[in-house]
Design a protein around this motif. Structure first.
Motif, PDB file in Angstrom:
ATOM      1  N   MET A  39       8.684  12.511  -5.318  1.00  0.00           N
ATOM      2  CA  MET A  39       7.631  11.631  -5.808  1.00  0.00           C
ATOM      3  C   MET A  39       7.006  12.218  -7.067  1.00  0.00           C
ATOM      4  O   MET A  39       6.453  13.317  -7.043  1.00  0.00           O
ATOM      5  N   PRO A  42       2.675   7.456  -8.911  1.00  0.00           N
ATOM      6  CA  PRO A  42       1.952   6.846  -7.784  1.00  0.00           C
ATOM      7  C   PRO A  42       2.645   5.611  -7.210  1.00  0.00           C
ATOM      8  O   PRO A  42       2.436   5.282  -6.048  1.00  0.00           O
ATOM      9  N   ASP A  43       3.456   4.884  -8.022  1.00  0.00           N
ATOM     10  CA  ASP A  43       4.137   3.691  -7.509  1.00  0.00           C
ATOM     11  C   ASP A  43       5.570   4.021  -7.095  1.00  0.00           C
ATOM     12  O   ASP A  43       6.493   3.221  -7.265  1.00  0.00           O
ATOM     13  N   PHE A  45       6.955   3.936  -4.378  1.00  0.00           N
ATOM     14  CA  PHE A  45       7.506   3.026  -3.373  1.00  0.00           C
ATOM     15  C   PHE A  45       8.459   1.999  -3.983  1.00  0.00           C
ATOM     16  O   PHE A  45       9.221   1.333  -3.284  1.00  0.00           O
ATOM     17  N   ILE A  61      -1.370  11.334  -7.101  1.00  0.00           N
ATOM     18  CA  ILE A  61      -2.407  10.567  -6.392  1.00  0.00           C
ATOM     19  C   ILE A  61      -3.594  11.444  -5.986  1.00  0.00           C
ATOM     20  O   ILE A  61      -4.480  10.998  -5.264  1.00  0.00           O
ATOM     21  N   ALA A  67      -4.939   4.812  -4.464  1.00  0.00           N
ATOM     22  CA  ALA A  67      -3.498   5.040  -4.419  1.00  0.00           C
ATOM     23  C   ALA A  67      -3.103   5.758  -3.133  1.00  0.00           C
ATOM     24  O   ALA A  67      -2.056   5.483  -2.530  1.00  0.00           O
ATOM     25  N   GLN A  68      -3.968   6.678  -2.684  1.00  0.00           N
ATOM     26  CA  GLN A  68      -3.694   7.387  -1.439  1.00  0.00           C
ATOM     27  C   GLN A  68      -3.663   6.419  -0.254  1.00  0.00           C
ATOM     28  O   GLN A  68      -2.791   6.489   0.618  1.00  0.00           O
ATOM     29  N   LEU A  71      -0.488   4.080  -0.345  1.00  0.00           N
ATOM     30  CA  LEU A  71       0.827   4.717  -0.327  1.00  0.00           C
ATOM     31  C   LEU A  71       1.529   4.576   1.030  1.00  0.00           C
ATOM     32  O   LEU A  71       2.698   4.161   1.088  1.00  0.00           O
ATOM     33  N   LYS A  74       2.824   0.977   2.054  1.00  0.00           N
ATOM     34  CA  LYS A  74       3.919   0.526   1.199  1.00  0.00           C
ATOM     35  C   LYS A  74       5.198   1.338   1.428  1.00  0.00           C
ATOM     36  O   LYS A  74       6.304   0.793   1.397  1.00  0.00           O
ATOM     37  N   LEU A  75       5.046   2.636   1.643  1.00  0.00           N
ATOM     38  CA  LEU A  75       6.230   3.450   1.927  1.00  0.00           C
ATOM     39  C   LEU A  75       6.830   3.098   3.298  1.00  0.00           C
ATOM     40  O   LEU A  75       8.052   3.070   3.461  1.00  0.00           O
TER      41      LEU A  75
END
Length: 529
Positions: A39, A42-43, A45, A61, A67-68, A71, A74-75
């Motif tokens: 990673m 931040p995006d 995913f 992040i 963003a945290q 995450l 979305k992951l």
């Protein structure tokens, strides 16, 4: 098998992780790792794939709570296996909100060893995945060899199913359209599955590489069709796994189905040769090409048939299209009852042995079986008198006659016995004699000519009069006419034919002439008119 579980990786490579490797998401430790990713943004995913172990320092992040929080959900939606974080560099600890979400979604967050670099981690994880894959392939290869050897050594389907079960730890069954069935668990429902209750395995499941089905809402038992010429000739069934546990077995299941297809196709071909030989004998016998009892017995024995001394012949009316499985279901019933069955195009001939023919409702039961398997009401059966082996062809001709005449006498009757035809069997014989038929028609032709030219009903009136034995009152009642109108019509009949209707012999001749003409017309055999 794809990858290695998160739990197995921690156990096999503990030095890649911190002292307490599982930070959160412990309920997802059975997720399988198939690849490693890093990673950087931040995006991330948008760039990961199913089965990734995502390595990160959380730098992108670390200062962004939103963003945290976004995450983990979305992951989790991408299907990654786990997140490995190096803490104490940009994040001292994993934020509490991320831990909560990790537990909620069952997405493990692991503590990576601080002193191990990404390159070594990636190398070690991929090596473990490769080793696991190699070991798994060797194991599958061994099982496939074992199953293949089982068939090559000439073992039967039962032994093959038992071998599969022992090598996988699963319960298994084989169901064929010939009603054969073997299951390692006696409690298994011994039925051919109704196609209306089979539903394809969900598209998201990896088992969809094989045509496979669940039965109703049960996702613990998988049905794999074994097909030949686009027709399902059997189902291989196995159970003992949950929905998500079928993936490692897919490779083995595919080869198992392939082996069973070859095995059953071979058996089917051999059985077809035997059936063709038997059907050829039955056809030549039933159609009268073989009449010598000794020759009949010898040819029957060569086909594996043990004949009784006498049979009733039974013929169906034309049947709707039927499948091989439906025919085999009826054959299975016939074998249990001692009935000999021959399929002749869209008609079936049954030879009913004397002990069964004498049982009450024997033909109703046969009719019920046909309705059950063919889903077709109103199948009519022509039934002969009892015949010895030399006279089976005569019995077959009687069934044809019975179906034709009962359709003329009582069209709605479905059990048509030749023995109950009475004088109508004579009608059938006379209708096939052209000279007699024409002579009888000439006898009553003036009535048909008068009816046609005057739109009258002399023939119908005479028919009804003869039906009621010369009773004018009953004839008038049945014809919905006045008594005097019937008297007038009968006088007209007498004048046109030059006969006396009070003479019983005259009435008999007229009744025979009318019935022969009516039956001949129905058959479409009347010449001329």
């Amino acid at each position: 098998m794809n990858g290695i579980s998160v739990n197995e990786l921690i156990a096999h490579k503990p030095f890649l992780f911190g002292e307490d490797p599982i930070i959160s998401g412990a309920k997802g430790l059975n997720r399988r790792i198939t690849n490693v990713n890093v990673m950087e943004v931040p995006d991330v995913f948008n760039w990961v794939r199913h089965g990734d172990l995502l390595l990160t320092t959380a730098y992108s992040i670390k200062d962004n709570p939103n963003a945290q929080n976004e995450l983990i959900p979305k992951l989790a939606a991408t299907g990654i296996a786990a997140i490995g974080i190096k803490t104490k560099r940009y994040l001292e600890t994993v934020p509490e909100e991320m831990v909560t979400l990790s537990n909620e979604y069952g997405l493990p967050i692991l503590e990576l060893a601080y002193q191990i670099g990404y390159s070594q981690t990636i190398s070690e994880v991929l090596e473990e995945i490769l080793n696991q894959k190699t070991n798994w392939l060797m194991e599958q290869h061994h099982k496939i060899q074992l199953l293949t050897s089982t068939l090559i050594m000439g073992e039967n389907s039962k032994t093959f199913i038992e071998t599969f079960s022992k090598s996988t730890g699963l319960q298994a069954a084989l169901i064929t359209y010939e009603s054969d069935m073997y299951a390692t668990d006696p409690a298994f429902r011994k039925e051919w599955p109704d196609a209306r209750h089979l539903r394809p395995v969900a598209p998201h499941s990896s088992t969809t590489a094989l045509p496979s089905y669940w039965l109703d809402d049960d996702t613990t038992t998988i049905y794999l069709p074994i097909e030949k010429n686009n027709e399902t000739m059997a189902y291989f069934v196995c159970w003992g796994c949950k929905d998500g546990e079928w993936e490692p077995l897919q490779f083995l299941l595919q080869h198992t189905v392939n082996l069973l297809t070859l095995h059953l196709s071979k058996q089917h071909s051999l059985r077809s040769l035997e059936d063709n030989q038997k059907d050829l004998f039955l056809k030549t016998w039933i159609l009268g090409e073989i009449t010598d009892p000794q020759a009949i017995a010898l040819q029957a024995a060569s086909c594996g048939l043990q004949l009784q001394t006498s049979y009733n012949v039974c013929l169906t009316s034309p049947l709707p299209p039927f499948s091989s499985r439906e025919l085999m279901n009826v054959k299975a019933y016939c074998i249990l009852q001692g009935i000999v069955l021959l399929s002749m195009g869209n008609e079936w001939v049954f030879l009913i042995p004397k002990p069964l023919a004498n049982q009450k409702n024997a033909y109703q039961k046969l009719q019920s079986e046909l309705h059950k398997y063919l889903k077709q009401p109103g199948i009519r059966l022509g039934i002969s008198s009892m015949k010895g082996l030399s006279d089976i062809h005569e019995g077959y001709k009687e069934t044809v006659t019975a179906l034709e005449l009962w359709d003329f006498i009582q069209p709605h009757e479905t059990l048509c016995y030749y023995d109950q035809l009475g004088m109508y069997s004579i009608v059938h014989v006379l209708s096939d004699q052209e000279s007699i038929k024409k002579q009888l028609f000439q006898y009553i032709q003036p009535l048909y000519t008068f009816d046609k030219e005057n739109n009258a009903k002399l023939v119908d009136t005479l028919n009804t009069y003869l039906q009621f034995g010369g009773n004018i009152k009953e004839t008038a009642k049945a014809s919905y006419c006045h008594y005097n109108s019937i008297v007038y019509r009968l006088e007209k009949v007498q004048n046109l034919l030059g006969v006396d209707l009070k003479d019983p012999d005259i009435r008999f001749q007229l009744q025979m002439a009318v019935k022969v003409f009516a039956f001949s017309t129905k058959k479409g055999t009347m010449m001329g008119s």
